[in-house]
Design a protein around this motif. Sequence first.
Motif, PDB file in Angstrom:
ATOM      1  N   LEU A  11       9.743   4.334  -8.703  1.00  0.00           N
ATOM      2  CA  LEU A  11       8.420   4.274  -9.287  1.00  0.00           C
ATOM      3  C   LEU A  11       8.156   5.541 -10.070  1.00  0.00           C
ATOM      4  O   LEU A  11       8.386   6.645  -9.593  1.00  0.00           O
ATOM      5  CB  LEU A  11       7.362   4.112  -8.195  1.00  0.00           C
ATOM      6  CG  LEU A  11       7.383   2.766  -7.481  1.00  0.00           C
ATOM      7  CD1 LEU A  11       6.348   2.751  -6.380  1.00  0.00           C
ATOM      8  CD2 LEU A  11       7.117   1.645  -8.459  1.00  0.00           C
ATOM      9  N   GLN A  12       7.662   5.404 -11.284  1.00  0.00           N
ATOM     10  CA  GLN A  12       7.332   6.542 -12.119  1.00  0.00           C
ATOM     11  C   GLN A  12       5.900   6.402 -12.613  1.00  0.00           C
ATOM     12  O   GLN A  12       5.361   5.301 -12.706  1.00  0.00           O
ATOM     13  CB  GLN A  12       8.279   6.637 -13.322  1.00  0.00           C
ATOM     14  CG  GLN A  12       9.741   6.877 -12.914  1.00  0.00           C
ATOM     15  CD  GLN A  12      10.653   6.944 -14.108  1.00  0.00           C
ATOM     16  OE1 GLN A  12      10.284   6.507 -15.196  1.00  0.00           O
ATOM     17  NE2 GLN A  12      11.830   7.492 -13.911  1.00  0.00           N
ATOM     18  N   GLN A  13       5.294   7.517 -12.964  1.00  0.00           N
ATOM     19  CA  GLN A  13       3.930   7.500 -13.477  1.00  0.00           C
ATOM     20  C   GLN A  13       3.962   7.099 -14.947  1.00  0.00           C
ATOM     21  O   GLN A  13       4.667   7.703 -15.746  1.00  0.00           O
ATOM     22  CB  GLN A  13       3.297   8.896 -13.354  1.00  0.00           C
ATOM     23  CG  GLN A  13       1.806   8.925 -13.568  1.00  0.00           C
ATOM     24  CD  GLN A  13       1.055   8.613 -12.298  1.00  0.00           C
ATOM     25  OE1 GLN A  13       1.655   8.407 -11.269  1.00  0.00           O
ATOM     26  NE2 GLN A  13      -0.243   8.585 -12.382  1.00  0.00           N
ATOM     27  N   SER A  14       3.232   6.061 -15.325  1.00  0.00           N
ATOM     28  CA  SER A  14       3.218   5.641 -16.719  1.00  0.00           C
ATOM     29  C   SER A  14       2.261   6.516 -17.512  1.00  0.00           C
ATOM     30  O   SER A  14       1.480   7.280 -16.974  1.00  0.00           O
ATOM     31  CB  SER A  14       2.773   4.174 -16.820  1.00  0.00           C
ATOM     32  OG  SER A  14       1.404   4.078 -16.492  1.00  0.00           O
ATOM     33  N   ALA A  15       2.340   6.408 -18.851  1.00  0.00           N
ATOM     34  CA  ALA A  15       1.441   7.185 -19.703  1.00  0.00           C
ATOM     35  C   ALA A  15       0.023   6.640 -19.641  1.00  0.00           C
ATOM     36  O   ALA A  15      -0.914   7.267 -20.107  1.00  0.00           O
ATOM     37  CB  ALA A  15       1.944   7.153 -21.148  1.00  0.00           C
ATOM     38  N   GLY A  16      -0.145   5.440 -19.083  1.00  0.00           N
ATOM     39  CA  GLY A  16      -1.474   4.857 -18.985  1.00  0.00           C
ATOM     40  C   GLY A  16      -2.198   5.267 -17.733  1.00  0.00           C
ATOM     41  O   GLY A  16      -2.815   6.300 -17.682  1.00  0.00           O
ATOM     42  N   SER A  17      -2.072   4.455 -16.652  1.00  0.00           N
ATOM     43  CA  SER A  17      -2.841   4.787 -15.463  1.00  0.00           C
ATOM     44  C   SER A  17      -2.017   4.702 -14.185  1.00  0.00           C
ATOM     45  O   SER A  17      -1.710   5.706 -13.575  1.00  0.00           O
ATOM     46  CB  SER A  17      -4.041   3.840 -15.357  1.00  0.00           C
ATOM     47  OG  SER A  17      -3.600   2.495 -15.379  1.00  0.00           O
ATOM     48  N   ALA A  18      -1.634   3.483 -13.800  1.00  0.00           N
ATOM     49  CA  ALA A  18      -1.018   3.310 -12.489  1.00  0.00           C
ATOM     50  C   ALA A  18       0.478   3.584 -12.549  1.00  0.00           C
ATOM     51  O   ALA A  18       1.021   3.938 -13.591  1.00  0.00           O
ATOM     52  CB  ALA A  18      -1.284   1.894 -11.993  1.00  0.00           C
ATOM     53  N   GLN A  19       1.136   3.358 -11.385  1.00  0.00           N
ATOM     54  CA  GLN A  19       2.576   3.514 -11.331  1.00  0.00           C
ATOM     55  C   GLN A  19       3.225   2.186 -11.671  1.00  0.00           C
ATOM     56  O   GLN A  19       2.737   1.127 -11.331  1.00  0.00           O
ATOM     57  CB  GLN A  19       2.997   3.947  -9.923  1.00  0.00           C
ATOM     58  CG  GLN A  19       2.539   5.344  -9.573  1.00  0.00           C
ATOM     59  CD  GLN A  19       2.965   5.707  -8.170  1.00  0.00           C
ATOM     60  OE1 GLN A  19       2.836   4.888  -7.265  1.00  0.00           O
ATOM     61  NE2 GLN A  19       3.449   6.901  -7.983  1.00  0.00           N
ATOM     62  N   GLY A  78       0.819  -1.206   0.000  1.00  0.00           N
ATOM     63  CA  GLY A  78       0.000   0.000   0.000  1.00  0.00           C
ATOM     64  C   GLY A  78       0.851   1.254   0.000  1.00  0.00           C
ATOM     65  O   GLY A  78       0.502   2.261  -0.633  1.00  0.00           O
ATOM     66  N   ALA A  79       1.980   1.218   0.711  1.00  0.00           N
ATOM     67  CA  ALA A  79       2.896   2.351   0.724  1.00  0.00           C
ATOM     68  C   ALA A  79       3.519   2.565  -0.650  1.00  0.00           C
ATOM     69  O   ALA A  79       3.695   3.703  -1.102  1.00  0.00           O
ATOM     70  CB  ALA A  79       3.982   2.127   1.766  1.00  0.00           C
ATOM     71  N   ILE A  80       3.834   1.473  -1.329  1.00  0.00           N
ATOM     72  CA  ILE A  80       4.406   1.565  -2.675  1.00  0.00           C
ATOM     73  C   ILE A  80       3.370   2.116  -3.654  1.00  0.00           C
ATOM     74  O   ILE A  80       3.659   2.998  -4.467  1.00  0.00           O
ATOM     75  CB  ILE A  80       4.915   0.188  -3.140  1.00  0.00           C
ATOM     76  CG1 ILE A  80       6.079  -0.264  -2.252  1.00  0.00           C
ATOM     77  CG2 ILE A  80       5.335   0.221  -4.599  1.00  0.00           C
ATOM     78  CD1 ILE A  80       6.574  -1.665  -2.519  1.00  0.00           C
ATOM     79  N   ASP A  81       2.145   1.613  -3.565  1.00  0.00           N
ATOM     80  CA  ASP A  81       1.080   2.079  -4.454  1.00  0.00           C
ATOM     81  C   ASP A  81       0.824   3.575  -4.289  1.00  0.00           C
ATOM     82  O   ASP A  81       0.472   4.268  -5.245  1.00  0.00           O
ATOM     83  CB  ASP A  81      -0.213   1.302  -4.181  1.00  0.00           C
ATOM     84  CG  ASP A  81      -0.099  -0.170  -4.553  1.00  0.00           C
ATOM     85  OD1 ASP A  81       0.814  -0.516  -5.328  1.00  0.00           O
ATOM     86  OD2 ASP A  81      -0.907  -0.975  -4.046  1.00  0.00           O
ATOM     87  N   ALA A  82       1.009   4.088  -3.069  1.00  0.00           N
ATOM     88  CA  ALA A  82       0.768   5.505  -2.804  1.00  0.00           C
ATOM     89  C   ALA A  82       1.969   6.379  -3.142  1.00  0.00           C
ATOM     90  O   ALA A  82       1.895   7.603  -3.025  1.00  0.00           O
ATOM     91  CB  ALA A  82       0.395   5.696  -1.331  1.00  0.00           C
ATOM     92  N   GLY A  83       3.083   5.764  -3.559  1.00  0.00           N
ATOM     93  CA  GLY A  83       4.267   6.531  -3.921  1.00  0.00           C
ATOM     94  C   GLY A  83       5.162   6.878  -2.754  1.00  0.00           C
ATOM     95  O   GLY A  83       6.116   7.635  -2.911  1.00  0.00           O
ATOM     96  N   LEU A  84       4.896   6.316  -1.557  1.00  0.00           N
ATOM     97  CA  LEU A  84       5.718   6.621  -0.389  1.00  0.00           C
ATOM     98  C   LEU A  84       6.895   5.668  -0.227  1.00  0.00           C
ATOM     99  O   LEU A  84       7.740   5.866   0.641  1.00  0.00           O
ATOM    100  CB  LEU A  84       4.867   6.602   0.881  1.00  0.00           C
ATOM    101  CG  LEU A  84       3.734   7.631   0.962  1.00  0.00           C
ATOM    102  CD1 LEU A  84       3.093   7.595   2.343  1.00  0.00           C
ATOM    103  CD2 LEU A  84       4.237   9.031   0.651  1.00  0.00           C
ATOM    104  N   ALA A  85       6.961   4.625  -1.039  1.00  0.00           N
ATOM    105  CA  ALA A  85       8.083   3.686  -1.022  1.00  0.00           C
ATOM    106  C   ALA A  85       8.259   3.134  -2.429  1.00  0.00           C
ATOM    107  O   ALA A  85       7.399   3.353  -3.310  1.00  0.00           O
ATOM    108  CB  ALA A  85       7.843   2.563  -0.015  1.00  0.00           C
ATOM    109  N   ASP A  86       9.368   2.412  -2.643  1.00  0.00           N
ATOM    110  CA  ASP A  86       9.695   1.947  -3.994  1.00  0.00           C
ATOM    111  C   ASP A  86       9.712   0.440  -4.154  1.00  0.00           C
ATOM    112  O   ASP A  86       9.317  -0.074  -5.180  1.00  0.00           O
ATOM    113  CB  ASP A  86      11.065   2.499  -4.409  1.00  0.00           C
ATOM    114  CG  ASP A  86      11.101   4.013  -4.382  1.00  0.00           C
ATOM    115  OD1 ASP A  86      10.304   4.626  -5.097  1.00  0.00           O
ATOM    116  OD2 ASP A  86      11.909   4.576  -3.625  1.00  0.00           O
TER     117      ASP A  86
END
Length: 441
Positions: free
Chosen positions: A290-298, A260-268
Amino acid sequence: MLKPNLLSRLFSRGQGGPLVPQIYSRVVNRPLLVEPAMADALIDGWLRGGVEAGAGGEPRQILERVGHVAVLDVSGPLIARAVEPVCGVAPTSYEGLMLAFDEIEADANITHVVLRLESPGGEAAQVFDLTDRMAELRSRKTLIAMVDDYAYSGGYAIAAACSEIWVTRTGGVGSVGVVIGHRDVSEANARAGIKWTYVHSGAMKVAGNPNEPLSEEARGFMQGESDRLYELFTASVARYRDMPVEDLRATEAGILFGQGAIDAGLADHLGTFRELMAELQGGSYTRKRLQQSAGSAQVEAEQATVELSAAAGGGGQVESDPASELPGSAEATAEPLDAATLAEQCQQHGLSAAVGIKERWSASQLEAAVERAQEIRNLCTAAGMPQLAADYITASTGVEVVRSELASRLQRGPHLSNRQSAAGTHSTADAWRRTMKKIGA
């Protein structure tokens, strides 16, 4: 019951003075970057002597050295400056960590630093001086936060300043917020027949004292300071982690665990200390963020590969040497400019004089650095983020690294359209594509 030797440590008039007043003054009426419930338990246990008193002294920060990897322990409550130990060890201090980083920077054989974090946070004072120092150091060394099993508030501020963050499946991060505690003992005093009177000059001189209820003026002052530090905290983490500050504020100082921390961008990365060290000692280590893709999720994207081999035995660096990008850097025999002239020229062109003097730039290297700086300014301006140029230039960041990081930031652009009206969606996306084209990404 408190043990006699602990009582002597707590209340003696030795070096540093009585420890109970010291601890009290650090946690009451002062802004803290700490997870409150855990901090209360730790402080209470520390005072009650739950740990056997020992030799004393702040523990050595470098616990282990494995090849090119240094391991630092960041455990328990965090304080600004070192204090005399109460129960065998003292809390980890920002001052002690700063000294450890100075030693690490001076050792060319250390290329990676692993910070093992298990901290609820601590004092706000000086934490951002430490994290800014870490953010600057990570341009030359890879700093990896290993959260096993929690890094909250001030602990997370330290983790966020690292190159990347690993977290265990049960590990927690977050609590990005500020708390100030006030203790009101006026009713207890009244029951005991004690009445305090303050003679003072200046309306705010005794504001927030524990012997009377918190006044509205004192509350307003504390809230203002809490809000100021919250702004600084969220802005710093957003900058270190390259993420929108709105996303951090949306957590409302909550705690996130594992994936959950990774999904929120707080960890890698999800993993253990053993797994991390095995990968580091395997000969090479591919750093990921983690980077934001051109689609949806990270999605996880490979960012850089750092070789840890015998070839690095002479002190190979994690990042490519910024000077190696300069056209004049191959001119090893060129006469370096004198320090005074170089410092003046660097200041005039917004360059880091410290880097130029350390690397003994020649006139051609200085000229190349000026050209590179202007190219970075042009890229940042084209990306609509001119405010980033100065930091990139001062850190001697390479042009291609800047281009890549700007592209990563811009990739988030089209996804912000869901906050806008439907009519503005296409125009926003078109503008984003034009900007990406401008910077060559």
